[in-house]
Write a protein that holds these residues in place. Structure first.
Motif, PDB file in Angstrom:
ATOM      1  N   SER A  33      -4.966 -11.396  -3.081  1.00  0.00           N
ATOM      2  CA  SER A  33      -5.021 -10.667  -4.334  1.00  0.00           C
ATOM      3  C   SER A  33      -4.281 -11.560  -5.457  1.00  0.00           C
ATOM      4  CB  SER A  33      -4.085  -9.436  -4.410  1.00  0.00           C
ATOM      5  OG  SER A  33      -2.813  -9.873  -3.988  1.00  0.00           O
ATOM      6  N   ILE A  34      -4.719 -11.623  -6.671  1.00  0.00           N
ATOM      7  CA  ILE A  34      -4.545 -12.479  -7.740  1.00  0.00           C
ATOM      8  C   ILE A  34      -3.032 -12.190  -8.160  1.00  0.00           C
ATOM      9  CG2 ILE A  34      -6.785 -13.006  -8.291  1.00  0.00           C
ATOM     10  CD1 ILE A  34      -6.358 -11.195 -10.798  1.00  0.00           C
ATOM     11  N   SER A  35      -2.255 -13.213  -8.567  1.00  0.00           N
ATOM     12  CA  SER A  35      -1.027 -12.851  -9.342  1.00  0.00           C
ATOM     13  C   SER A  35      -1.115 -12.347 -10.677  1.00  0.00           C
ATOM     14  CB  SER A  35      -0.163 -14.243  -9.055  1.00  0.00           C
ATOM     15  OG  SER A  35       0.047 -14.448  -7.884  1.00  0.00           O
ATOM     16  N   SER A  36      -0.071 -11.472 -11.106  1.00  0.00           N
ATOM     17  CA  SER A  36      -0.435 -11.038 -12.304  1.00  0.00           C
ATOM     18  C   SER A  36       0.937 -10.709 -12.817  1.00  0.00           C
ATOM     19  CB  SER A  36      -1.169  -9.937 -12.522  1.00  0.00           C
ATOM     20  OG  SER A  36      -1.135  -9.250 -13.949  1.00  0.00           O
ATOM     21  N   THR A  37       1.110 -10.906 -14.218  1.00  0.00           N
ATOM     22  CA  THR A  37       2.858 -10.586 -14.749  1.00  0.00           C
ATOM     23  C   THR A  37       2.636  -8.968 -14.822  1.00  0.00           C
ATOM     24  OG1 THR A  37       1.360 -10.826 -17.146  1.00  0.00           O
ATOM     25  CG2 THR A  37       2.749 -12.605 -16.172  1.00  0.00           C
ATOM     26  N   ALA A  38       1.280  -8.301 -14.926  1.00  0.00           N
ATOM     27  CA  ALA A  38       1.297  -6.970 -15.097  1.00  0.00           C
ATOM     28  C   ALA A  38       1.732  -6.291 -13.657  1.00  0.00           C
ATOM     29  CB  ALA A  38       0.151  -6.370 -15.564  1.00  0.00           C
ATOM     30  N   SER A  39       1.645  -7.076 -12.547  1.00  0.00           N
ATOM     31  CA  SER A  39       1.840  -6.540 -11.420  1.00  0.00           C
ATOM     32  C   SER A  39       3.145  -5.396 -10.987  1.00  0.00           C
ATOM     33  CB  SER A  39       1.810  -7.415 -10.137  1.00  0.00           C
ATOM     34  OG  SER A  39       1.924  -6.693  -9.024  1.00  0.00           O
ATOM     35  N   GLY A  91      -6.498   5.312 -14.043  1.00  0.00           N
ATOM     36  CA  GLY A  91      -7.006   4.644 -12.949  1.00  0.00           C
ATOM     37  C   GLY A  91      -7.230   3.261 -12.963  1.00  0.00           C
ATOM     38  N   ALA A  92      -7.744   2.798 -14.135  1.00  0.00           N
ATOM     39  CA  ALA A  92      -7.430   1.520 -14.499  1.00  0.00           C
ATOM     40  C   ALA A  92      -6.460   0.888 -14.356  1.00  0.00           C
ATOM     41  CB  ALA A  92      -8.489   1.193 -15.628  1.00  0.00           C
ATOM     42  N   ALA A  93      -5.234   1.890 -14.880  1.00  0.00           N
ATOM     43  CA  ALA A  93      -3.761   0.943 -15.147  1.00  0.00           C
ATOM     44  C   ALA A  93      -3.366   0.708 -13.663  1.00  0.00           C
ATOM     45  CB  ALA A  93      -3.000   1.927 -15.959  1.00  0.00           C
ATOM     46  N   ILE A  94      -3.512   1.979 -12.794  1.00  0.00           N
ATOM     47  CA  ILE A  94      -2.892   1.640 -11.483  1.00  0.00           C
ATOM     48  C   ILE A  94      -3.908   0.593 -10.727  1.00  0.00           C
ATOM     49  CG2 ILE A  94      -2.979   2.927  -9.019  1.00  0.00           C
ATOM     50  CD1 ILE A  94      -2.837   5.647 -10.615  1.00  0.00           C
ATOM     51  N   GLY A  95      -5.074   0.548 -10.928  1.00  0.00           N
ATOM     52  CA  GLY A  95      -5.668  -0.656 -10.360  1.00  0.00           C
ATOM     53  C   GLY A  95      -5.046  -2.045 -10.786  1.00  0.00           C
ATOM     54  N   VAL A  96      -4.760  -2.043 -12.084  1.00  0.00           N
ATOM     55  CA  VAL A  96      -4.381  -3.421 -12.730  1.00  0.00           C
ATOM     56  C   VAL A  96      -2.867  -3.810 -12.063  1.00  0.00           C
ATOM     57  CG1 VAL A  96      -3.754  -4.687 -14.730  1.00  0.00           C
ATOM     58  CG2 VAL A  96      -5.830  -3.465 -14.808  1.00  0.00           C
ATOM     59  N   THR A  97      -2.067  -2.867 -12.197  1.00  0.00           N
ATOM     60  CA  THR A  97      -0.496  -3.041 -11.683  1.00  0.00           C
ATOM     61  C   THR A  97      -0.469  -3.101 -10.036  1.00  0.00           C
ATOM     62  OG1 THR A  97      -0.255  -0.762 -11.817  1.00  0.00           O
ATOM     63  CG2 THR A  97       0.191  -2.092 -13.709  1.00  0.00           C
ATOM     64  N   ALA A 153       0.945  -1.014  -0.043  1.00  0.00           N
ATOM     65  CA  ALA A 153      -0.010  -0.044  -0.060  1.00  0.00           C
ATOM     66  C   ALA A 153       0.867   1.269  -0.047  1.00  0.00           C
ATOM     67  CB  ALA A 153      -0.695   0.059   1.329  1.00  0.00           C
ATOM     68  N   GLY A 154       1.997   0.978   0.680  1.00  0.00           N
ATOM     69  CA  GLY A 154       2.825   2.387   0.711  1.00  0.00           C
ATOM     70  C   GLY A 154       3.382   2.447  -0.686  1.00  0.00           C
ATOM     71  N   VAL A 155       3.957   1.589  -1.381  1.00  0.00           N
ATOM     72  CA  VAL A 155       4.190   1.698  -2.864  1.00  0.00           C
ATOM     73  C   VAL A 155       3.093   2.346  -3.749  1.00  0.00           C
ATOM     74  CG1 VAL A 155       4.852   0.406  -4.750  1.00  0.00           C
ATOM     75  CG2 VAL A 155       5.921  -0.224  -2.602  1.00  0.00           C
ATOM     76  N   LEU A 156       1.956   2.006  -3.526  1.00  0.00           N
ATOM     77  CA  LEU A 156       0.618   2.465  -4.382  1.00  0.00           C
ATOM     78  C   LEU A 156       0.530   3.895  -3.907  1.00  0.00           C
ATOM     79  CD1 LEU A 156      -1.025   1.392  -6.323  1.00  0.00           C
ATOM     80  CD2 LEU A 156      -2.567   0.822  -4.573  1.00  0.00           C
ATOM     81  N   VAL A 157       0.821   4.245  -2.561  1.00  0.00           N
ATOM     82  CA  VAL A 157       0.842   5.682  -2.292  1.00  0.00           C
ATOM     83  C   VAL A 157       1.855   6.507  -3.103  1.00  0.00           C
ATOM     84  CG1 VAL A 157       1.328   7.304  -0.401  1.00  0.00           C
ATOM     85  CG2 VAL A 157      -0.267   5.428  -0.042  1.00  0.00           C
ATOM     86  N   LEU A 166      -3.262  -3.304  -7.657  1.00  0.00           N
ATOM     87  CA  LEU A 166      -4.099  -4.252  -6.886  1.00  0.00           C
ATOM     88  C   LEU A 166      -3.683  -5.641  -7.080  1.00  0.00           C
ATOM     89  CD1 LEU A 166      -7.541  -2.498  -6.910  1.00  0.00           C
ATOM     90  CD2 LEU A 166      -5.711  -2.278  -5.244  1.00  0.00           C
ATOM     91  N   THR A 167      -2.888  -6.281  -7.962  1.00  0.00           N
ATOM     92  CA  THR A 167      -2.671  -7.362  -8.196  1.00  0.00           C
ATOM     93  C   THR A 167      -1.237  -7.953  -7.687  1.00  0.00           C
ATOM     94  OG1 THR A 167      -1.716  -6.736 -10.459  1.00  0.00           O
ATOM     95  CG2 THR A 167      -3.814  -7.556 -10.464  1.00  0.00           C
ATOM     96  N   ASP A 168      -1.025  -8.878  -7.323  1.00  0.00           N
ATOM     97  CA  ASP A 168       0.264  -9.460  -6.613  1.00  0.00           C
ATOM     98  C   ASP A 168       1.178 -10.098  -7.629  1.00  0.00           C
ATOM     99  OD1 ASP A 168       1.894  -9.748  -4.660  1.00  0.00           O
ATOM    100  OD2 ASP A 168       0.459 -10.752  -3.389  1.00  0.00           O
ATOM    101  N   ALA A 169       2.499 -10.123  -7.127  1.00  0.00           N
ATOM    102  CA  ALA A 169       3.730 -10.753  -8.233  1.00  0.00           C
ATOM    103  C   ALA A 169       3.266 -12.086  -8.216  1.00  0.00           C
ATOM    104  CB  ALA A 169       5.072 -10.240  -7.292  1.00  0.00           C
ATOM    105  N   GLN A 170       3.936 -12.383  -9.395  1.00  0.00           N
ATOM    106  CA  GLN A 170       3.858 -13.946  -9.583  1.00  0.00           C
ATOM    107  C   GLN A 170       5.042 -14.760  -8.923  1.00  0.00           C
ATOM    108  OE1 GLN A 170       4.049 -14.700 -14.007  1.00  0.00           O
ATOM    109  NE2 GLN A 170       1.867 -15.032 -14.109  1.00  0.00           N
ATOM    110  N   ILE A 171       4.353 -15.664  -8.196  1.00  0.00           N
ATOM    111  CA  ILE A 171       5.315 -16.718  -7.313  1.00  0.00           C
ATOM    112  C   ILE A 171       6.109 -17.578  -8.130  1.00  0.00           C
ATOM    113  CG2 ILE A 171       5.279 -18.079  -5.249  1.00  0.00           C
ATOM    114  CD1 ILE A 171       4.392 -15.310  -4.919  1.00  0.00           C
ATOM    115  N   LYS A 172       7.452 -17.477  -7.913  1.00  0.00           N
ATOM    116  CA  LYS A 172       8.170 -18.335  -8.632  1.00  0.00           C
ATOM    117  C   LYS A 172       8.078 -19.829  -8.383  1.00  0.00           C
ATOM    118  CE  LYS A 172      12.409 -15.272  -9.330  1.00  0.00           C
ATOM    119  NZ  LYS A 172      13.675 -15.076  -8.652  1.00  0.00           N
ATOM    120  N   ALA A 173       7.809 -20.707  -9.336  1.00  0.00           N
ATOM    121  CA  ALA A 173       7.582 -22.225  -9.142  1.00  0.00           C
ATOM    122  C   ALA A 173       8.717 -22.691  -8.241  1.00  0.00           C
ATOM    123  CB  ALA A 173       7.482 -22.723 -10.550  1.00  0.00           C
TER     124      ALA A 173
END
Length: 413
Positions: free
Chosen positions: A59-65, A369-375, A20-24, A377-384
């Protein structure tokens, strides 16, 4: 198990707060870059993304996070319980004993004799030699009271109690100040001045507010404010209606009705609760302070829209008149006033003087606003997780399995 729960709680809390601090910082950067294109309402709306980030349980993982740029997030979740897994693999006996289970006979044999090589024997010899070992009871581990009392220092437990102390301190302050203010407002009688109530009804019609609003006067406030969560009341300073003209009261009422229409009182309580929980994060304090300033700008813009064209100068002069008699009162989440900070006044007057209702740049604000939400509000992809091979097993168990395989191959030959 208790330590594991505390570790999970503190890691989840820290992770959410840092994200959340990064998002601020992202929202502040976007507001600075688009300071001429974003309207006050859109500037205020962007802070809802930070609130949503703090309220999301998962939050879901996303490559766009945006958190994919931070390697710490990509492998932290995978490594969180790795030390516990390693310790269980290294000491399977006690782990099974804690849960009231026993290891399989073959596993007991391998772990009891980690360095003894298997000789080539017949199946009858193997069974006769294994029988006593399987039947023999394992010596129970005894922990003396002295050893049990000297537990190692836990930083996780230490930070947990520090966090709890901060939550109780801040939460107690909010609760006590809110109760004191509620006690002061408990016996107030509704204002019966017909001229003031007529101005309020006209403002309600202009703002299209359906809910009724009771007007009271109290010496506990230094400027007009909206109070109450379930049944909001408009609280005026004592004798306030006699000091301002009907036109000035109209601007003030429009601003307070804008707070009511935007649901700023419930939002104020939500943000107060988030600040209590995340009291240790300075970036959130900065972000929420900026949100309060943007909230007042958004209410000013809504009030100017309802007042009509060419009302900027008179509206700004009314704000300056309010400032002349402004005194800082009790700060609680249940009180939202037209003046809350003198530091934001210059910024507000500048916006009021240049404000022109316009729908330009709304599509740009929506896309940003949509771009900030997609990047954000999603989480980083966890390495296998890496596949476990023979090298990851306990050394003694691996050597016993290797010797056993060699012996079986020799018998087949």
């Amino acid at each position: 198990m208790e330590k594991l729960n505390l570790t999970f709680l503190m890691e989840s809390l820290t992770r959410t707060s840092v994200q959340a601090g990064v998002l601020v910082m992202v929202v502040l950067a976007v507001q600075w870059l688009l300071r001429k294109q974003l309207s006050p309402r859109w500037r205020c709306a962007m802070w809802l993304l930070v609130v949503t980030r703090l309220l999301l349980p998962v939050s879901i993982s996303s490559t766009a996070s945006i958190f994919n740029l931070m390697p710490f997030w990509t492998d932290r979740a995978h490594n969180a319980f790795e030390p516990m897994t390693r310790s269980s693999a290294a000491n399977p006996g006690p782990a099974f004993a804690q849960h009231g289970q026993s290891a399989a006979p073959s596993e007991q044999f391998m772990l009891q004799q980690p360095h003894a090589p298997l000789s080539i024997q017949s199946s009858d010899d193997l069974q006769s030699s294994e029988a006593p070992r399987i039947a023999s009871p394992q010596p129970a581990m005894h922990i003396s009271p002295t050893q049990a009392s000297h537990q190692p220092f836990s930083w996780v437990r230490f930070f947990f109690w520090v966090w709890i102390a901060g939550v109780f301190a801040m939460g107690g302050y909010v609760l006590v100040s809110s109760l004191r203010l509620a006690h002061k407002f408990a016996g107030l009688r509704p204002l019966t001045d017909t001229a003031v109530l007529a101005v309020l009804e006209d403002c309600r019609a202009r703002m299209k507010v359906q809910s009724a609003l009771t007007v009271v006067e109290s010496g506990a406030v230094g400027c007009p404010a909206l109070y109450g969560l379930l049944r909001p009341r408009l609280v005026l300073p004592a004798g306030f209606s006699n000091k301002f003209s009907g036109r000035e009261l109209r601007f003030i009422f429009l601003h307070e009705l804008a707070h009511l229409k935007r649901f700023d009182l419930p939002m104020n309580w939500v943000i107060a609760g988030l600040q209590v929980v995340h009291w240790f994060n300075p970036l959130l304090w900065v972000g929420f302070a900026q949100w309060r300033g943007d909230r007042e700008l958004a209410c000013d813009a809504m009030a100017l829209d309802a007042a009509g064209a060419n009302q900027n100068t008179e509206y700004g002069q009314t704000i300056l008149r309010l400032l002349a008699g402004f005194t800082r009162g009790t700060v609680t989440p249940g009180l939202v006033g037209i003046l809350e900070s003198k530091q934001q006044l210059q910024r507000r007057i500048g916006m009021i003087a240049t404000y022109v209702p316009s729908r330009r740049w709304q599509m740009l604000a929506l896309i940003v606003g949509a771009a900030i939400g997609v990047t954000g509000l999603t989480d980083a992809q966890i390495k296998a997780a890496k596949s476990k091979t023979g090298n990851d097993m306990h050394p003694s168990a691996a050597s016993v399995q290797t010797n056993g395989a060699t012996a079986l191959n020799s018998r087949k030959d």
